[in-house]
Design an enzyme around this catalytic site. Structure first.
Site, PDB file in Angstrom:
ATOM      1  N   ILE A  65       8.885  49.859  24.259  1.00  0.00           N
ATOM      2  CA  ILE A  65       8.003  50.674  23.197  1.00  0.00           C
ATOM      3  C   ILE A  65       8.136  51.973  22.686  1.00  0.00           C
ATOM      4  O   ILE A  65       9.158  51.533  21.499  1.00  0.00           O
ATOM      5  CB  ILE A  65       6.429  49.743  23.536  1.00  0.00           C
ATOM      6  CG1 ILE A  65       6.397  48.131  24.314  1.00  0.00           C
ATOM      7  CG2 ILE A  65       5.874  50.299  21.708  1.00  0.00           C
ATOM      8  CD1 ILE A  65       6.271  47.421  22.679  1.00  0.00           C
ATOM      9  N   ARG A 166      16.547  55.480  38.653  1.00  0.00           N
ATOM     10  CA  ARG A 166      17.986  56.592  40.150  1.00  0.00           C
ATOM     11  C   ARG A 166      18.266  57.303  39.530  1.00  0.00           C
ATOM     12  O   ARG A 166      18.794  57.700  38.247  1.00  0.00           O
ATOM     13  CB  ARG A 166      19.253  55.225  39.912  1.00  0.00           C
ATOM     14  CG  ARG A 166      19.669  55.742  41.185  1.00  0.00           C
ATOM     15  CD  ARG A 166      21.212  54.104  41.293  1.00  0.00           C
ATOM     16  NE  ARG A 166      20.490  53.203  41.588  1.00  0.00           N
ATOM     17  CZ  ARG A 166      21.008  52.091  41.168  1.00  0.00           C
ATOM     18  NH1 ARG A 166      22.325  52.399  40.785  1.00  0.00           N
ATOM     19  NH2 ARG A 166      21.079  50.479  41.415  1.00  0.00           N
ATOM     20  N   LEU A 203      22.681  54.994  26.439  1.00  0.00           N
ATOM     21  CA  LEU A 203      23.023  54.549  24.797  1.00  0.00           C
ATOM     22  C   LEU A 203      22.306  54.581  23.838  1.00  0.00           C
ATOM     23  O   LEU A 203      22.680  54.967  22.921  1.00  0.00           O
ATOM     24  CB  LEU A 203      23.954  53.745  24.984  1.00  0.00           C
ATOM     25  CG  LEU A 203      25.296  53.534  25.766  1.00  0.00           C
ATOM     26  CD1 LEU A 203      25.957  52.068  25.566  1.00  0.00           C
ATOM     27  CD2 LEU A 203      25.918  55.166  25.579  1.00  0.00           C
ATOM     28  N   PHE A 228      28.044  43.629  30.225  1.00  0.00           N
ATOM     29  CA  PHE A 228      27.706  43.681  28.012  1.00  0.00           C
ATOM     30  C   PHE A 228      28.751  42.781  28.338  1.00  0.00           C
ATOM     31  O   PHE A 228      30.173  43.495  28.916  1.00  0.00           O
ATOM     32  CB  PHE A 228      27.233  44.213  27.012  1.00  0.00           C
ATOM     33  CG  PHE A 228      25.852  44.031  27.492  1.00  0.00           C
ATOM     34  CD1 PHE A 228      24.838  43.547  27.240  1.00  0.00           C
ATOM     35  CD2 PHE A 228      25.277  45.186  28.568  1.00  0.00           C
ATOM     36  CE1 PHE A 228      23.712  43.545  26.917  1.00  0.00           C
ATOM     37  CE2 PHE A 228      23.795  45.132  28.774  1.00  0.00           C
ATOM     38  CZ  PHE A 228      23.105  44.549  27.396  1.00  0.00           C
ATOM     39  N   LEU A 342      14.373  41.546  32.014  1.00  0.00           N
ATOM     40  CA  LEU A 342      13.798  41.773  30.534  1.00  0.00           C
ATOM     41  C   LEU A 342      12.360  41.758  30.365  1.00  0.00           C
ATOM     42  O   LEU A 342      11.670  40.231  31.668  1.00  0.00           O
ATOM     43  CB  LEU A 342      14.749  41.180  29.355  1.00  0.00           C
ATOM     44  CG  LEU A 342      16.107  41.013  29.218  1.00  0.00           C
ATOM     45  CD1 LEU A 342      16.569  39.769  28.550  1.00  0.00           C
ATOM     46  CD2 LEU A 342      16.632  42.270  28.397  1.00  0.00           C
ATOM     47  N   HIS A 472      21.214  34.161   1.153  1.00  0.00           N
ATOM     48  CA  HIS A 472      22.690  34.837   0.721  1.00  0.00           C
ATOM     49  C   HIS A 472      22.174  36.147   0.211  1.00  0.00           C
ATOM     50  O   HIS A 472      21.011  36.417  -0.949  1.00  0.00           O
ATOM     51  CB  HIS A 472      23.723  35.069  -0.347  1.00  0.00           C
ATOM     52  CG  HIS A 472      24.698  35.792  -1.182  1.00  0.00           C
ATOM     53  ND1 HIS A 472      25.728  35.781  -0.178  1.00  0.00           N
ATOM     54  CD2 HIS A 472      24.906  35.979  -2.266  1.00  0.00           C
ATOM     55  CE1 HIS A 472      25.934  37.595  -0.835  1.00  0.00           C
ATOM     56  NE2 HIS A 472      25.857  37.262  -2.019  1.00  0.00           N
TER      57      HIS A 472
END
Length: 499
Positions: A65, A166, A203, A228, A342, A472
């Protein structure tokens, strides 16, 4: 009583849940729907800096959030700069007010905390702000922040304690560094910031801090976004570097020293190369650690009741019904071994568990093809397998990767970031070119990915994508016109928004 069957033991509750995060609360409310006596124990151990928060868990208080809201703050800054090209007269210097942003974000979080308390009360779920520890079979000790202890019993227990950041275990880390648990309520602007780590948390935070105008450096031990798709991870890193975020690669901090106290103060970071004896130093106002998270399972008395954990990671192995090796104890969320970490997964697992326990359901949580989004400056949405995993699972000769760059129409007027947004699907050629991996790098990646995730669940094929007429001009239409394969080596550069 002579000749009578022995009566079952009476418990205080049908279900006690340890942890008031998204998963625990979902399970509690669902179990209460079936008129079960439910208790939730939730306790936030303060961070080394003393940060604490209310009911709702990591996502609400110190992750999804506030992170998405601060990402939005950065996007608005970019939108203001873009708006000049659309005819808006915006002052040359745009200033950001950190205190105003954090106050607004914390006010919103406070309203959510209150909403959860009210929801539990309305559903007649007992809530205690207390630390839960198993003390014996079917028994738990709840200790509040004043040290007062109570013992409760329950027929079943659910562990939903989540994870915490950690630390490095180096001189000065807990004294002078912050984590994501501290950042979103930091009462002062962090200034020049070093983010240590290459996780999505690292990141994302580096991205929005740079987006609001701060000097940001990311120190990376090895690769970006482990787990990932690495093709996508590297594209994210390149885009961040092009937008002024500095990366120090293959270094780890070995010491953090305070040069000057203050809000923010000044810190010296000493770091060592991971592949040589080289030592470097740098000065920063704030050092944020985002090197991973550890499961909160080691101090809740699991050994007392015999629940097995992975000794190395602290994670709990469970059956496909989230049952631990102790039949009356279940676990959900980030603490599970080899499961997706998640929030929506924990919520789904919690609800379905309550339905199986108390409503005769047989539906289990599906941990396959779970969509996710990394809210870096260029958002990354993914569902299904990474390219590496697809090769590992099906063999390189049995997958076809279709890909293309695309240029959002809205970015053409300010003429920025052409050939940065990127779309990729991974198909299994042995299974009718079924789409086994979906990846998109661009604005609103989460909104784009969500619908395609439903399609992947239904067995989406390349042919079905090709026969779908695009909307589009939007970013998602690129997936209806993918024709270039990676194998071909043909160019995927775009000249305009319509390819």
């Amino acid at each position: 009583m002579n000749g009578a069957e022995e009566l079952p033991e009476m418990y205080d509750y049908d279900l006690i849940i340890i942890g008031g995060g998204s998963g625990g609360l979902a399970a509690a409310k669902e179990a209460a729907r079936f008129n079960k006596r439910v208790m939730v124990l939730d306790f936030v151990t303060p961070t080394p800096l003393g940060t604490r928060w209310g009911l709702g868990g990591t996502c609400v208080n110190v992750s999804c959030i506030p992170k998405k809201l601060m990402h939005q703050a950065a996007l608005l800054g970019q939108a203001l700069r873009d708006s000049r090209n659309y005819g808006w007269n915006v002052e040359e210097t745009i200033k950001h007010d950190w205190e105003r942003m954090t106050e607004a974000v914390q006010n919103h979080i406070g309203s959510l905390n209150w909403g959860y308390r009210v929801a539990l009360r309305e559903k007649k779920v007992t809530y205690e702000n207390a630390y839960g520890q198993f003390v014996g079979p079917h028994r738990i000790k709840a200790t509040n922040n004043k040290g007062k202890e109570k013992i409760y019993s329950a027929e079943k227990f659910l562990i939903a304690t989540g994870e915490r950041p950690r630390y490095l275990g180096i001189p000065g880390d807990k004294e002078y560094c912050i984590s994501s648990d501290d950042l979103f309520s930091l009462p002062y602007c962090p200034g020049k910031t070093l983010v240590v780590g290459a996780s999505y948390v690292a990141l994302e935070c580096a991205g929005f801090l740079a987006g609001i105008g701060l000097d940001v450096t990311v120190m990376v031990r090895s690769i970006l976004l482990r787990g990932f798709d690495q093709d996508m991870a590297n594209k994210i890193g390149e885009h961040m570097e092009e937008h002024g975020i500095k990366f120090i690669r293959q270094f780890v901090p070995i010491k953090v020293e305070q040069i000057e106290a203050g809000t923010p103060g000044r810190l010296r970071v000493v770091a060592q190369s991971t592949n040589s004896e080289e030592i470097i130093e740098g000065e920063y106002n704030t050092v944020m650690l985002a090197i991973g998270r550890d499961a909160c399972t080691r101090k809740i008395g699991l050994e007392t009741v015999g629940v097995k954990i992975n000794e190395k990671t602290g994670k709990i192995p469970v059956t496909d019904e989230e049952q631990t090796n102790v039949p009356y104890i279940y676990a959900i969320g980030d603490i599970l071994e080899d499961k997706v970490e998640l929030t929506p997964v924990a919520i789904q697992a919690g609800r379905l568990l309550a339905q199986r326990l108390y409503a005769g359901s047989t539906v289990k949580c599906d941990y396959e093809n779970v969509p996710t989004t990394v809210f870096t400056p260029l958002e990354y949405g993914a569902c299904g397998l990474s390219e590496e995993k697809a090769v590992e699972k099906f063999g390189e000769e049995n997958i076809e990767v279709y890909h293309s760059y695309f240029w959002p129409l809205e970015w053409t007027i300010p003429s920025r970031d052409n050939n940065k947004c990127y779309a990729k699907i991974i198909c299994n050629t042995k299974d009718n070119e079924r789409v086994v991996g979906f990846h998109v790098l661009g604005p609103n990646a989460g909104e784009v990915t969500q619908g395609f995730a439903a399609a992947l669940k239904c067995g989406l094929t390349k042919k079905q994508l090709d026969s779908t007429i695009g909307i589009h001009p939007v970013c998602a239409e690129v997936f209806t016109t993918l024709s270039v394969t990676k194998r071909s080596g043909a160019s995927i550069l775009q000249a305009g928004c319509u390819g």
